[in-house]
Motif scaffolding. Structure first.
Motif, mmCIF file in Angstrom:
data_model
loop_
_atom_site.group_PDB
_atom_site.id
_atom_site.type_symbol
_atom_site.label_atom_id
_atom_site.label_comp_id
_atom_site.label_asym_id
_atom_site.label_seq_id
_atom_site.Cartn_x
_atom_site.Cartn_y
_atom_site.Cartn_z
ATOM 1 N N LEU A 5 -7.034 -3.348 -2.505
ATOM 2 C CA LEU A 5 -7.031 -1.912 -2.771
ATOM 3 C C LEU A 5 -5.773 -1.511 -3.547
ATOM 4 O O LEU A 5 -5.821 -0.658 -4.437
ATOM 5 N N SER A 6 -4.651 -2.138 -3.215
ATOM 6 C CA SER A 6 -3.416 -1.864 -3.950
ATOM 7 C C SER A 6 -3.547 -2.299 -5.395
ATOM 8 O O SER A 6 -3.052 -1.636 -6.313
ATOM 9 N N TYR A 7 -4.233 -3.419 -5.611
ATOM 10 C CA TYR A 7 -4.501 -3.863 -6.990
ATOM 11 C C TYR A 7 -5.369 -2.839 -7.713
ATOM 12 O O TYR A 7 -5.108 -2.491 -8.875
ATOM 13 N N ASP A 8 -6.399 -2.342 -7.042
ATOM 14 C CA ASP A 8 -7.288 -1.363 -7.669
ATOM 15 C C ASP A 8 -6.531 -0.114 -8.095
ATOM 16 O O ASP A 8 -6.935 0.570 -9.049
ATOM 17 N N ASN A 9 -5.449 0.211 -7.412
ATOM 18 C CA ASN A 9 -4.672 1.413 -7.715
ATOM 19 C C ASN A 9 -3.558 1.158 -8.727
ATOM 20 O O ASN A 9 -2.760 2.059 -8.998
ATOM 21 N N ILE B 244 0.832 -1.206 0.000
ATOM 22 C CA ILE B 244 0.000 0.000 0.000
ATOM 23 C C ILE B 244 0.866 1.255 0.000
ATOM 24 O O ILE B 244 0.512 2.270 -0.634
ATOM 25 N N ALA B 245 2.006 1.220 0.666
ATOM 26 C CA ALA B 245 2.913 2.374 0.642
ATOM 27 C C ALA B 245 3.449 2.604 -0.759
ATOM 28 O O ALA B 245 3.596 3.753 -1.203
ATOM 29 N N SER B 246 3.733 1.523 -1.473
ATOM 30 C CA SER B 246 4.200 1.645 -2.849
ATOM 31 C C SER B 246 3.118 2.242 -3.736
ATOM 32 O O SER B 246 3.394 3.069 -4.609
ATOM 33 N N ALA B 247 1.846 1.832 -3.503
ATOM 34 C CA ALA B 247 0.743 2.388 -4.286
ATOM 35 C C ALA B 247 0.604 3.891 -4.042
ATOM 36 O O ALA B 247 0.351 4.676 -4.971
ATOM 37 N N SER C 166 8.470 -3.642 -8.417
ATOM 38 C CA SER C 166 8.759 -2.499 -7.561
ATOM 39 C C SER C 166 7.607 -2.206 -6.604
ATOM 40 O O SER C 166 7.794 -1.582 -5.565
ATOM 41 N N ARG C 167 6.413 -2.672 -6.968
ATOM 42 C CA ARG C 167 5.237 -2.492 -6.109
ATOM 43 C C ARG C 167 5.031 -3.676 -5.171
ATOM 44 O O ARG C 167 4.006 -3.781 -4.511
ATOM 45 N N PHE C 168 5.972 -4.617 -5.150
ATOM 46 C CA PHE C 168 5.950 -5.776 -4.261
ATOM 47 C C PHE C 168 4.844 -6.775 -4.609
ATOM 48 O O PHE C 168 4.457 -7.592 -3.773
ATOM 49 N N PHE C 169 4.353 -6.726 -5.848
ATOM 50 C CA PHE C 169 3.435 -7.761 -6.286
ATOM 51 C C PHE C 169 4.195 -9.052 -6.599
ATOM 52 O O PHE C 169 3.610 -10.126 -6.650
#
Length: 1117
Positions: free
Chosen positions: A414-418, A377-380, A476-479
Motif C-alpha cells: 500500500l505504501s508503494y501504491d501511494n 506507512i506513516a511516511s506515506a 526518506s520514505r524508508f524504502f
C-alpha cells in the motif's frame, strides 16, 4: 513500470510527430493516433497498477499492455536514433563506415517500410487493449509528473529532521542480550550462541547493530565480526566474509581450507563476538553450521559469543547453545508504536485534529507493532493533508487480512501504491540487486537514467540531479535504509530491507530476474517477458558460466548487469558470447561487462543503438572500436582500471548525449581525442591528459587543454596531468576552470622528475584558477616559487588542500590575505625549499579555525606552523625541522584544558633526543601515538628540566584514552615508559627496530585490554631471550613464522648455537657492568621478569605477534 513506459513513449512521440522522419514515411498521422491511444491508456494506469495487487484480471491486462508498450518504446527509440544519425550525416561530417550505420543508404527505404509496418501493428494491439480496459471500470487520474517530483523533493527536505534516530522500545531486549554476552560462559560450552528470532521488519538487525556497537560490549571482546548471511549459507563464502569483516578488505576466492587457515591466524585464541545476520535454512545449512561451529570451537577463546538473527524457528533452535533459549523479538507495544507513528506522520501542521489521530491509530494497529511497516506507512501519510486520503489508505489497508506477515506485506505494498508515479519504477528496478547487498547510489541513478525512469523539465544534463532527488525521496520514505555518506555528505551506499525487496520482486514479476550463484543456470525463463537480468556471482563459476544458457531465447532484454564483479567478474565472456549478447539483445539500455577479461570489444557493438549505460571496466583491451561512436544515445561510459587501454575512439566527440566518462586507472592512456570538448553534457570526466607532441602522430589528433572550455557541467572530481607539456598559457586560460561551478575536487599535476620551467609553471597555475565553490585542491609537481594570488581570493570555501612535491616553492603566497578560513585538512609533503607561509616573515601567521587534520613531511626549512584550531584531531609531522615540533608543542593548550588531538605521529626528526616539554601532559584525548625513525631519541617519558615542568611531569601519569602505541626505529630507547602501564584502554603495542630495548617491563600484565603485541627486529631484546626455556614461555602465543622452511633450518642448528649462548651471556654481563645506575635498574628488572609471569588469563586475552626469528626459536621451543 507501465506508467513509466507510457511516459517515455509520449515524450518521444512529441518531437517525432513534427520531425521530417515522420513526414518521410508518411507516418505523422500514425504517430498522432498512437499518442492519443497511449494518453487515453495512461490516464487509468495508476489505478490499474494499484488494483493489480488484488485483481488477477487487471494484472493480466496490465501485463499484456506492458509488453506492447515496451515494443512501442523500442520502435520509437529506433526512429529517434535514425533521426540523430541522419542529422549527423547531413551536418557534413566524414562519411561513416558502412558497418557503423544503423541504416545504410541502400536499405533505408526497406527499413522505413518495416518500421511503418511495426508501428501499425502496435497501434492495432493497443486499440484492442484500450477497448478491453473498459470492462474494469478503471479510474481516470491525471497527474503532473513535474509537480509530483517537486512535491517529493519538498517532502524529502522536510523529513530528515523529524525521523527519529535509533530504535524505539527495544531497551529491555538490548539489556537482556548484553547481559547474556557479558555473563560467564557455561563450563561445558566454550562458545555460546544466542539466536534472535522474529518476523521480518521487527528490527532484529537494528537490535543486533545496537548491541554490536555498544561500548561495554566492545571492551569485552578482542575481535568483533559482522557478516550478513542471507539465503546462502555456504562455508567458503561465510569464511571469506569473516576475513573481509576483520581486515576491511576484499579477499580472493580461495579453497575452503586455505580460507580457514587465514581465518585461524586472525581468530586464534581470541575472545570474539560474531554476528550472523539474517540466516535462512536454504541448502545444507545444518551441516555447514556444524562444520563451522567445530572450527570456531578450535580457534576461539573461552567466552566467545555468537549472535544469529533469523525469522525461522528451526534455524534458531538448531543454532542455540544447550540451555539457551532463542530470544524472541516481539512487536512494539501500542504506546511505542504510536510514538513512532506520530513522530513521522505528524511532523508538520495538518488540519482535522482528532479525526487524523483516530484514523492514524487504526492504520497503526494494522502494522501489528512492526517498526518497518509503521515507518513506511506513516511516511506515506505524512505527505497527505486531506482527511479523505487518510481514509482511503485505511480502507485499502483493511483489505489485507490474514496472518501478521500478510498484513505487513500488504501495508508495504500500500505504501508503494501511494508513491509518486515517477518513483515506482525506480523502486521496483532495485529488485535487480541481491538481498542485503550494498547498493551503489551513483550506479543506481545512472541505470535509472539509462532506463528512462527520470523525468525532468530542466535541461537533460540535470537528469542525474533529479535522479539523486528521487533516491533521497525514497530514502526518506524508508524504502532504503542504512545510508553511508562520503565526506561531503553525499549518500554513496545504502541497503534495502528484505521485506521491501520482497515487495519489489512481487511487483516486478517475470520482467526482472536476479540470478544468484546458487541458482541453476537452466532456471526457467519467460524469454518473451524478461526485460532485466542481473548476475550475483559471489564465487567463481568458471565451469558453469554459459551466457547462452540464460540468454539464448531472451531477446528483449533491457538490462544485463553482473553484480560483485570485484571477486571474479563474469570469468571471461568469450568473444562469441559477446557477439551473441550483441546480436540477440539489441534492445539493451544497460550493459555491464565489468571484469569480463575482454581483450577486444566486438565491432558488432554498433547494433546496440538503444544503449545508454556501458561498463567495460577492468578489461585488458588495448583499444575501443570506432563503432562505439554510433551509440548516439550513450549517457554513461565506464572504463575504469582498463590498464592496457591506449586510446579512445577518434570520433568520441559525436557521443553528444554522454554525461559520464570515467577513466580512473587507465594508466596507458596518453591523451584524449580531439573533439572531447563537444561533449557539453559531460558531468564527469575523471581525468584530462595533456598530450605530448608526439602523441597520435599516426592517429587522431589529441585534445588540447583548451577543449575543456565549454564543459561547464563538469562536477565531482577532475584530475589534469602532464601540465609540464603545456606549450601555450593561452590554451590553459581558455579552459575556463573558473566557470566550472559544480566541481568540488581538482587535482593539478606536473610530472617529475623533469627540468623545471618555473616561469611557465607559474603562468599555467595562474590561468587554472578554479571556481570559488571548490572544496578540495591537490597540487603535485608544481615548479613555481610561490602560489598565485587566487589562493587567498578564490578558495574561501576550500576544505582540503594538498601540496606535494613542490620542490621550488619558498612561500605559499607573496602577500598576506584572508587565507582559507574553512580549511579542515592540510597536507604538505616534500617541499624542501618552503620557508614560510608569506614572503614577508613579519606578517602574522595564517589562521585555520576549522583545521582538524595537519600533515607536514619533508619540509626541513619550515619552522613555523599556522595558527590551528583547538579542535584539531590529527597531527602528522614527519622529517621536519625540530623547531617546527617545538612550535607545535608551544601552540597546544595547557593541561587544564587539554587538546582534542586523537592521533599524533612524530617521525624522522634527527635532532630529537627527548620529547618536547609539556607534549604528553597536554594530549589527554590521544588515542594513537606513533613515534618513528628518531635515532637520537633516548626517552619516551616527559622531561622535567625546570621546576614548572617537573611539577607538570609529576602530575602526568597516563594517556587515559590511548588505544594504540607504535614505536619504530628508536635504537636509543632502552625501556618502555612507566606511564604506559596506566593506559587502561591500550589495545595495540607495536615495537619495531628498537635495538636498545632490553626487556619487556615487569608491569606488562597490567595491560589487561591489550589485544595485539607486535615485536619485530629488536635484536638486543631477542638476544636476552635466548636463554629462556620453553617452560618459561608457555603462555606466550605466537603466530606461525612467515617462512616455515627458514624456521626449520634455524631449529636444526639450535644445538650448535647453545654453546654460543653461554659465551653470549658472559659477554652480555660484561657489557652491563659498564652501564650507568639507570641501566643497572633495567638489568634488575630484566632478571626479575621471566616471561612465564605472563598469566594464562593475560595471554588468552592478548595475541603476541612476535615476528623476530630469535623470539620464535625461543618461544616455540
Amino acid at each position: 513500470m507501465a506508467f513509466a513506459v507510457a511516459e517515455a513513449i509520449l515524450k518521444k512521440l512529441a518531437p517525432l510527430a513534427a520531425e521530417q522522419a515522420g513526414l518521410l514515411w508518411s507516418l505523422k498521422s500514425d504517430f498522432l493516433k498512437l499518442k492519443s491511444t497511449v494518453s487515453s491508456i495512461k490516464a487509468v494506469l495508476l489505478d490499474a497498477e494499484e488494483q493489480s495487487g488484488l485483481n488477477h484480471q487487471v494484472r493480466d491486462w496490465l501485463d499484456e499492455l506492458k509488453q506492447v508498450l515496451y515494443d512501442a518504446d523500442d520502435l520509437l527509440d529506433d526512429f529517434s536514433t535514425e533521426a540523430l544519425l541522419k542529422q549527423r550525416r547531413n551536418e557534413g561530417s566524414r562519411c561513416l563506415n558502412e558497418v557503423c550505420l544503423f541504416f545504410t543508404r541502400s536499405n533505408q527505404l526497406v527499413s522505413g517500410l518495416m518500421m511503418a509496418h511495426r508501428l501499425k501493428a502496435i497501434r492495432t494491439k493497443l486499440d484492442e487493449i484500450d477497448e478491453n480496459r473498459r470492462k474494469f471500470n478503471l479510474e481516470t487520474r491525471l497527474q503532473d509528473p513535474a509537480a509530483a517530483a517537486a512535491a517529493a523533493i519538498k517532502r524529502e527536505r522536510q523529513t530528515d529532521s523529524f525521523v527519529p534516530h535509533g530504535f524505539v522500545g527495544r531497551e529491555e531486549d538490548k539489556k537482556k542480550i548484553i547481559g547474556m554476552l557479558l555473563s560467564s560462559t557455561n563450563d561445558e560450552q566454550k562458545i555460546e550462541v544466542i539466536p534472535i528470532l522474529g518476523m521480518g521488519g521487527l528490527g532484529k538487525t537494528a537490535l543486533a547493530q545496537c548491541i554490536y556497537n555498544d561500548e561495554t560490549v566492545s571492551t569485552c571482546f578482542q575481535l568483533k565480526i559482522w557478516i550478513c548471511v542471507s539465503d546462502n549459507f555456504d562455508q567458503a563464502l561465510l569464511v571469506r566474509k569473516m576475513l573481509e569483516s576483520i581486515n576491511q578488505d576484499k579477499v580472493e576466492d580461495l579453497d575452503l581450507d586455505i580460507l580457514k587457515g587465514k581465518l585461524k591466524k586472525e581468530m586464534d585464541n581470541k575472545r570474539f563476538l560474531l554476528v550472523l545476520d539474517d540466516v535462512w535454512n536454504h541448502g545444507d545449512y545444518k551441516g555447514n553450521w556444524d562444520s563451522l561451529m567445530s572450527f570456531w570451537l578450535q580457534v576461539g577463546a573461552m567466552g566467545s559469543k555468537i549472535i544469529a538473527t533469523t525469522r525461522l524457528a528451526d534455524v534458531a533452535n538448531h543454532f542455540a547453545t544447550k540451555g539457551i533459549k532463542p530470544h524472541k523479538l516481539k512487536g512494539l507495544s501500542e504506546s511505542e508504536s504510536w510514538f513512532l507513528f506520530e513522530q513521522i506522520a505528524f511532523k508538520g501542521e495538518v488540519e482535522g485534529g482528532e479525526r487524523f489521530v483516530d484514523i492514524g491509530k487504526e492504520v497503526m494497529r494494522k502494522c501489528v507493532g512492526v517498526p518497518l511497516a509503521i515507518r513506511v506507512i506513516a511516511s506515506a501519510l505524512s505527505s497527505k493533508s486531506n482527511i479523505v486520503d487518510w481514509e482511503a489508505v485505511r480502507d485499502k489497508q483493511a483489505m489485507f487480512d490474514g496472518d501478521d506477515e500478510r498484513k505487513i506485506l500488504g501495508t508495504l505494498r500500500l505504501s508503494y501504491d501511494n508513491l509518486p508515479s515517477e518513483l515506482k519504477p525506480c523502486f521496483v528496478y532495485c529488485s535487480l540487486f541481491p538481498k542485503d547487498s550494498e547498493i551503489d547510489v551513483k550506479l543506481l541513478v545512472q541505470i535509472w537514467m539509462g532506463q528512462g525512469f527520470i523525468n525532468s523539465n530542466r535541461s537533460s544534463s540535470a537528469l542525474f540531479e533529479v535522479g539523486v532527488e528521487y533516491f533521497k525521496s525514497l530514502l526518506s520514505r524508508f524504502f532504503f535504509q542504512e545510508p553511508e555518506s562520503d565526506r561531503w555528505g553525499n549518500v554513496t551506499e545504502c541497503k534495502m530491507h528484505d521485506l521491501m525487496h520482497d515487495v519489489a520482486l512481487e511487483i516486478a514479476g517475470v520482467e526482472i530476474m536476479a540470478l544468484k550463484a546458487s541458482d541453476s543456470m537452466e532456471a526457467s525463463v519467460d524469454s518473451d517477458r524478461l526485460r532485466h537480468i542481473s548476475f550475483d556471482f559471489e564465487r567463481k563459476l568458471t565451469q558453469t558460466w554459459k551466457a547462452q544458457d540464460a540468454l539464448a531465447n531472451a531477446t528483449k532484454l533491457r538490462t544485463f548487469l553482473p553484480i560483485n564483479t570485484l571477486y571474479s567478474g563474469i570469468d571471461g565472456i568469450e568473444e562469441q558470447n559477446c557477439e551473441m549478447i550483441f546480436s540477440n539483445n539489441t534492445r539493451l539500455r544497460v550493459l555491464s561487462l565489468d571484469s569480463a577479461k575482454l581483450e577486444s570489444v566486438p565491432r558488432s557493438i554498433h547494433k546496440l543503438t538503444h544503449l545508454r549505460y556501458l561498463n567495460l571496466a577492468r578489461n585488458p583491451m588495448k583499444v575501443l572500436p570506432d563503432e562505439i561512436t554510433v551509440l548516439v544515445n550513450l549517457q554513461v561510459l565506464i572504463l575504469d582500471s582498463c590498464e592496457n587501454l591506449k586510446q579512445l575512439p577518434r570520433d568520441i566527440g559525436k557521443l553528444t548525449d554522454l554525461e559520464f566518462l570515467s577513466l580512473v586507472g587507465c594508466s596507458s592512456l596518453k591523451g584524449l581525442p580531439l573533439g572531447i570538448g563537444r561533449l557539453t553534457r559531460l558531468r564527469e570526466l575523471s581525468i584530462f591528459i595533456v598530450p605530448a607532441a608526439s602523441y597520435y602522430s599516426h592517429g587522431p589528433v589529441a585534445a588540447r587543454i583548451s577543449e575543456l572550455e565549454h564543459l561547464d557541467n563538469l562536477s565531482g572530481k577532475l584530475k589534469i596531468i602532464n601540465l609540464e607539456l603545456v606549450k601555450d598559457e593561452a590554451e590553459v586560460k581558455a579552459a575556463s576552470l573558473f566557470r566550472k561551478q559544480h566541481l568540488h575536487a581538482l587535482t593539478l599535476k606536473w610530472s617529475l622528475p623533469r627540468r623545471v620551467f618555473a616561469g611557465r609553471d607559474v603562468g599555467v597555475l595562474k590561468a587554472l584558477e578554479p571556481h570559488n565553490n571548490l572544496k578540495e585542491l591537490k597540487l603535485n609537481g608544481y615548479g613555481g616559487h610561490s602560489l598565485p594570488s587566487w589562493f587567498s581570493t578564490t578558495l574561501q570555501n576550500l576544505v582540503d588542500l594538498t601540496l606535494f612535491n613542490l620542490v621550488r616553492l619558498k612561500y605559499i603566497e607573496d602577500d598576506a590575505g584572508q587565507f582559507l578560513p574553512r580549511l579542515k585538512s592540510l597536507r604538505i609533503g616534500n617541499c624542501p625549499r618552503l620557508v614560510s607561509w608569506w614572503s614577508t616573515r613579519e606578517i602574522e601567521m595564517p589562521q585555520f579555525p576549522c583545521l582538524s587534520y595537519l600533515y607536514i613531511a619533508k619540509c626541513p626549512k619550515l619552522v613555523r606552523l599556522p595558527h590551528i584550531s583547538a579542535d584539531i584531531e590529527t597531527v602528522d609531522l614527519e622529517y621536519v625541522n625540530r623547531k617546527l615540533l617545538d612550535q607545535f608543542v608551544a601552540s597546544l593548550p595547557p593541561p587544564s584544558s587539554p587538546s582534542r588531538i586523537k592521533t599524533l605521529t612524530i617521525a624522522g626528526i634527527r635532532g630529537l633526543q627527548i620529547l618536547p616539554q609539556g607534549l604528553l601532559p597536554q594530549l589527554a584525548s590521544l588515542e594513537e601515538l606513533w613515534i618513528m625513525d628518531c635515532p637520537n631519541l633516548r626517552s619516551l617519558s616527559p622531561p622535567a628540566t625546570s621546576q614548572q615542568h617537573h611539577l607538570t611531569s609529576l602530575h602526568f601519569s597516563a594517556l587515559p584514552n590511548l588505544r594504540g602505541f607504535y614505536i619504530w626505529g628508536l635504537p636509543g630507547i632502552k625501556r618502555l615508559p612507566e606511564w604506559l602501564q596506566h593506559s587502561s584502554n591500550l589495545q595495540i603495542l607495536w615495537i619495531k627496530s628498537c635495538d636498545g630495548l632490553k626487556c619487556l617491563p615487569r608491569w606488562l600484565p597490567k595491560l589487561t585490554t591489550l589485544d595485539t603485541l607486535y615485536v619485530d627486529d629488536c635484536h638486543f631484546l631477542s638476544a636476552r631471550s635466548k636463554s629462556r626455556t620453553a617452560e618459561d614461555c608457555n603462555y606466550l602465543r605466537v603466530e606461525e613464522p612467515a617462512d616455515e622452511n627458514q624456521l626449520q633450518k634455524q631449529e636444526a642448528s639450535e644445538e650448535e648455537e647453545e654453546e654460543e649462548d653461554d659465551d653470549d651471556d658472559h659477554a652480555s654481563e660484561g657489557e652491563e657492568e659498564e652501564d650507568d645506575d639507570h641501566e643497572g635498574e633495567l638489568e634488575e628488572e630484566a632478571e626479575g621478569l621471566p616471561l612465564g609471569i605472563l598469566s594464562p588469563r593475560m595471554w588468552s586475552d592478548c595475541i603476541a605477534r612476535l615476528t623476530c626469528n630469535l623470539f620464535q626459536r625461543c618461544f616455540l621451543g
